[in-house]
Enzyme design. Structure first.
Site, PDB file in Angstrom:
ATOM      1  N   CYS A 295     -10.237  10.070   8.758  1.00  0.00           N
ATOM      2  CA  CYS A 295      -8.914   9.689   8.259  1.00  0.00           C
ATOM      3  C   CYS A 295      -7.778  10.441   8.936  1.00  0.00           C
ATOM      4  O   CYS A 295      -7.787  11.676   9.012  1.00  0.00           O
ATOM      5  CB  CYS A 295      -8.896   9.930   6.748  1.00  0.00           C
ATOM      6  SG  CYS A 295      -7.278   9.685   6.017  1.00  0.00           S
TER       7      CYS A 295
ATOM      8  N   CYS B  94       0.869  -1.168   0.000  1.00  0.00           N
ATOM      9  CA  CYS B  94       0.000   0.000   0.000  1.00  0.00           C
ATOM     10  C   CYS B  94       0.910   1.224   0.000  1.00  0.00           C
ATOM     11  O   CYS B  94       1.716   1.399   0.910  1.00  0.00           O
ATOM     12  CB  CYS B  94      -0.843  -0.096   1.273  1.00  0.00           C
ATOM     13  SG  CYS B  94      -1.844   1.328   1.575  1.00  0.00           S
TER      14      CYS B  94
ATOM     15  N   CYS C 144      -4.050   4.192   7.395  1.00  0.00           N
ATOM     16  CA  CYS C 144      -3.618   5.393   6.728  1.00  0.00           C
ATOM     17  C   CYS C 144      -3.203   6.535   7.673  1.00  0.00           C
ATOM     18  O   CYS C 144      -4.037   7.059   8.414  1.00  0.00           O
ATOM     19  CB  CYS C 144      -4.842   5.790   5.911  1.00  0.00           C
ATOM     20  SG  CYS C 144      -4.649   7.029   4.728  1.00  0.00           S
TER      21      CYS C 144
ATOM     22  N   CYS D 176     -11.328  14.038   4.933  1.00  0.00           N
ATOM     23  CA  CYS D 176     -12.397  13.092   5.300  1.00  0.00           C
ATOM     24  C   CYS D 176     -12.354  12.929   6.822  1.00  0.00           C
ATOM     25  O   CYS D 176     -11.274  12.788   7.397  1.00  0.00           O
ATOM     26  CB  CYS D 176     -12.177  11.743   4.610  1.00  0.00           C
ATOM     27  SG  CYS D 176     -12.079  11.882   2.817  1.00  0.00           S
TER      28      CYS D 176
ATOM     29  N   CYS E 197      -2.881  15.134   3.184  1.00  0.00           N
ATOM     30  CA  CYS E 197      -3.970  15.154   2.195  1.00  0.00           C
ATOM     31  C   CYS E 197      -4.830  16.367   2.475  1.00  0.00           C
ATOM     32  O   CYS E 197      -5.095  16.706   3.624  1.00  0.00           O
ATOM     33  CB  CYS E 197      -4.813  13.883   2.284  1.00  0.00           C
ATOM     34  SG  CYS E 197      -6.160  13.848   1.069  1.00  0.00           S
TER      35      CYS E 197
HETATM   36  N1  SAH Z   1      -7.234   9.275  -0.886  1.00  0.00           N
HETATM   37  C1  SAH Z   1      -7.526   8.013  -1.459  1.00  0.00           C
HETATM   38  C2  SAH Z   1      -6.484   6.978  -1.193  1.00  0.00           C
HETATM   39  C3  SAH Z   1      -5.914   6.942   0.196  1.00  0.00           C
HETATM   40  S1  SAH Z   1      -7.019   6.550   1.534  1.00  0.00           S
HETATM   41  C4  SAH Z   1      -8.865   7.522  -0.992  1.00  0.00           C
HETATM   42  O1  SAH Z   1      -9.390   8.064  -0.036  1.00  0.00           O
HETATM   43  O2  SAH Z   1      -9.359   6.608  -1.628  1.00  0.00           O
HETATM   44  C5  SAH Z   1      -7.076   4.815   1.390  1.00  0.00           C
HETATM   45  C6  SAH Z   1      -8.194   4.130   2.170  1.00  0.00           C
HETATM   46  O3  SAH Z   1      -7.966   4.187   3.580  1.00  0.00           O
HETATM   47  C7  SAH Z   1      -9.546   4.735   1.888  1.00  0.00           C
HETATM   48  O4  SAH Z   1     -10.442   3.796   1.361  1.00  0.00           O
HETATM   49  C8  SAH Z   1      -9.949   5.216   3.240  1.00  0.00           C
HETATM   50  O5  SAH Z   1     -11.267   5.148   3.419  1.00  0.00           O
HETATM   51  C9  SAH Z   1      -9.216   4.292   4.199  1.00  0.00           C
HETATM   52  N2  SAH Z   1      -9.188   4.863   5.543  1.00  0.00           N
HETATM   53  C10 SAH Z   1      -8.861   6.106   5.899  1.00  0.00           C
HETATM   54  N3  SAH Z   1      -9.016   6.290   7.223  1.00  0.00           N
HETATM   55  C11 SAH Z   1      -9.457   5.115   7.708  1.00  0.00           C
HETATM   56  C12 SAH Z   1      -9.813   4.663   9.018  1.00  0.00           C
HETATM   57  N4  SAH Z   1      -9.756   5.494  10.076  1.00  0.00           N
HETATM   58  N5  SAH Z   1     -10.233   3.396   9.160  1.00  0.00           N
HETATM   59  C13 SAH Z   1     -10.302   2.570   8.100  1.00  0.00           C
HETATM   60  N6  SAH Z   1      -9.980   2.922   6.858  1.00  0.00           N
HETATM   61  C14 SAH Z   1      -9.573   4.194   6.644  1.00  0.00           C
HETATM   62 FE1  SF4 Z   2      -7.405  12.067   1.849  1.00  0.00          FE
HETATM   63 FE2  SF4 Z   2      -7.783  10.294   3.794  1.00  0.00          FE
HETATM   64 FE3  SF4 Z   2      -9.899  11.268   2.468  1.00  0.00          FE
HETATM   65 FE4  SF4 Z   2      -8.180   9.541   1.230  1.00  0.00          FE
HETATM   66  S1  SF4 Z   2      -9.494   9.096   3.003  1.00  0.00           S
HETATM   67  S2  SF4 Z   2      -9.022  11.487   0.423  1.00  0.00           S
HETATM   68  S3  SF4 Z   2      -6.240  10.187   2.206  1.00  0.00           S
HETATM   69  S4  SF4 Z   2      -8.496  12.475   3.768  1.00  0.00           S
END
Ligand code: SAH
Ligand code: SF4
Length: 389
Positions: A162, A148, A373, A159, A155
């Site tokens: 995250c 990964c 992440c 979200c 970022c």
């Molecule tokens: N920005 C892109 C790729 C990186 S994030 C995206 O969001 O798709 C990659 C994955 O990690 C995403 O599917 C996201 O939902 C997941 N992720 C982020 N924070 C998380 C958390 N707290 N618990 C589980 N999965 C998480």
């Molecule tokens: Fe960015 Fe995290 Fe949202 Fe992916 S899940 S777009 S890394 S803030």
């Protein structure tokens, strides 16, 4: 020939001209890129797509009046049989190795921390030349080893669940800083090279398209890491210009869409990007992908895990023939949110399956090593008391 000019990618996402820069790599030397705020290292030979690296090395060999077969020997050491530095390429004469060290130096990612989980997952924290830190996670499963990778430091998309989103945006990664994560793992763990790559580490890959575009070529090309396009997945929240660019590539890279909610209203509450690229538009852009796509769906108690959410998700998944990956919320990313209970996760997954949708509940791999992440960076930085802005 220590200084040379190279372009990062064909076009930037705003449709402007290729960004070109000159100069040898020196610590701390950075240039602004795209936004005028983010910074990138000066390109090296490992920032080039294999076809461009070939042209570059062949030209270099010519200017040195070396026999042509030297180009092949040099190129071999970039990705297919990598060396940490030219000193290790002992099949080459010493004088040539010294010249290569001076003029085509190989960059490295420096390993700050590695954590190994009891389930075989390895997590790497790389320190970049300007002090930024990024993560990669290697997840073994049967004969597969999925790496990964991160595509940005931090970022911008925020979200709510995250850990990377909480850091805010630091900068884009260069092609080497992305594909080099797989190179470094192969160098450190021979025999454990990645068989699959997912862009699910830190950052939004489609907001760093020029570098991701080149990194995809490096990962996929037989003259690069030789990983089949079907074994490379780009995960995005739905950056439409980037999705169009990815769809425009001839290889069949896989697409994962981080959906996380089945309606615009629900999605808006947890993913601010929904205001810019709404669900309908994202799903429309996803239709042009020839390979089966995946929806990523983090289950958050009370936010997106009701039966009604499941039924709405069924409609979306069916209309695209998508596979659904259900991810239990990792608590580190969001102290104010709770993961759905085990029962609720099973109930949600069953409801999808009973309506004909293929759903997989992802085990939280490496939970004992902060393998979600952005987790490791947060942990290391907070131990140092450096604080994140
Ligand atoms: N920005 C892109 C790729 C990186 S994030 C995206 O969001 O798709 C990659 C994955 O990690 C995403 O599917 C996201 O939902 C997941 N992720 C982020 N924070 C998380 C958390 N707290 N618990 C589980 N999965 C998480
Ligand atoms: Fe960015 Fe995290 Fe949202 Fe992916 S899940 S777009 S890394 S803030």
């Amino acid at each position: 020939m220590g200084r040379w000019e190279v372009s990062w990618g064909k076009r930037n996402p705003k449709g402007g001209k290729a960004v070109r820069r000159k100069g040898g790599r020196s610590k701390g030397e950075v240039r602004s890129y795209l936004t005028g705020m983010s910074k990138l290292p000066v390109p090296t030979i490992l920032d080039l797509a294999p076809v461009d690296a070939k042209a570059r090395v062949e030209a270099w060999v010519k200017t040195k009046s070396l026999p042509r077969y030297r180009a092949g020997q040099i190129l071999d050491r970039l990705w297919t049989r990598p060396v940490r530095s030219w000193t290790e390429a002992t099949e080459l004469p010493g004088v040539l190795r010294e010249e290569l060290e001076r003029e085509l130096r190989l960059p490295e990612l420096s390993l700050e921390t590695r954590q190994d989980s009891s389930d075989g997952t390895r997590k790497f924290l790389w320190r970049l030349f300007d002090g930024e830190a990024i993560e990669s996670v290697l997840i073994p499963s049967g004969n597969r080893r999925t790496l990964c990778v991160s595509s940005q430091s931090g970022c911008a998309l925020g979200c709510v669940f995250c850990a990377t989103g909480r850091m805010g945006f630091r900068r884009n990664l260069s092609p080497f800083e992305i594909a080099g994560q797989a190179r470094e793992v192969a160098l450190r763990h021979p025999g454990e090279a990645a068989t699959n790559v997912v862009f699910m580490g830190m950052g939004e890959p489609l907001l760093n398209w020029p570098a991701v575009d080149t990194a995809l070529s490096i990962l996929n090309s037989p003259a690069g890491l030789g990983i089949g396009a079907r074994h490379i997945t780009v995960s995005t929240v739905g950056i439409i210009p980037g999705m169009d660019a990815l769809a425009g590539r001839p290889e069949q890279f896989r697409l994962a869409i981080s959906l996380h909610a089945p309606t615009t209203e629900r999605r808006r509450a947890i993913m601010p990007i929904e205001k810019k690229y709404d669900l309908d538009a994202v799903l429309k852009a996803a239709r042009v992908f020839r390979k089966r796509i995946t929806f990523e769906y983090v289950l958050i108690a009370g936010k997106n895990d009701s039966d009604r959410d499941a039924d709405q998700l069924v409609k979306l998944a069916r209309s695209l023939g998508a596979l659904v990956n259900l991810l239990p919320l990792h608590p580190g990313g969001a102290p104010d949110l709770a993961p759905s209970s085990g029962n609720r996760i099973r109930g949600f997954a069953d409801r999808l399956r009973n309506q004909g949708v293929e759903a997989v509940v992802r085990r939280s791999r490496g939970l004992d090593i902060s393998a979600a992440c952005g987790q490791l960076r947060v942990e290391v930085e907070s131990k140092k008391g450096a604080g994140m802005s």
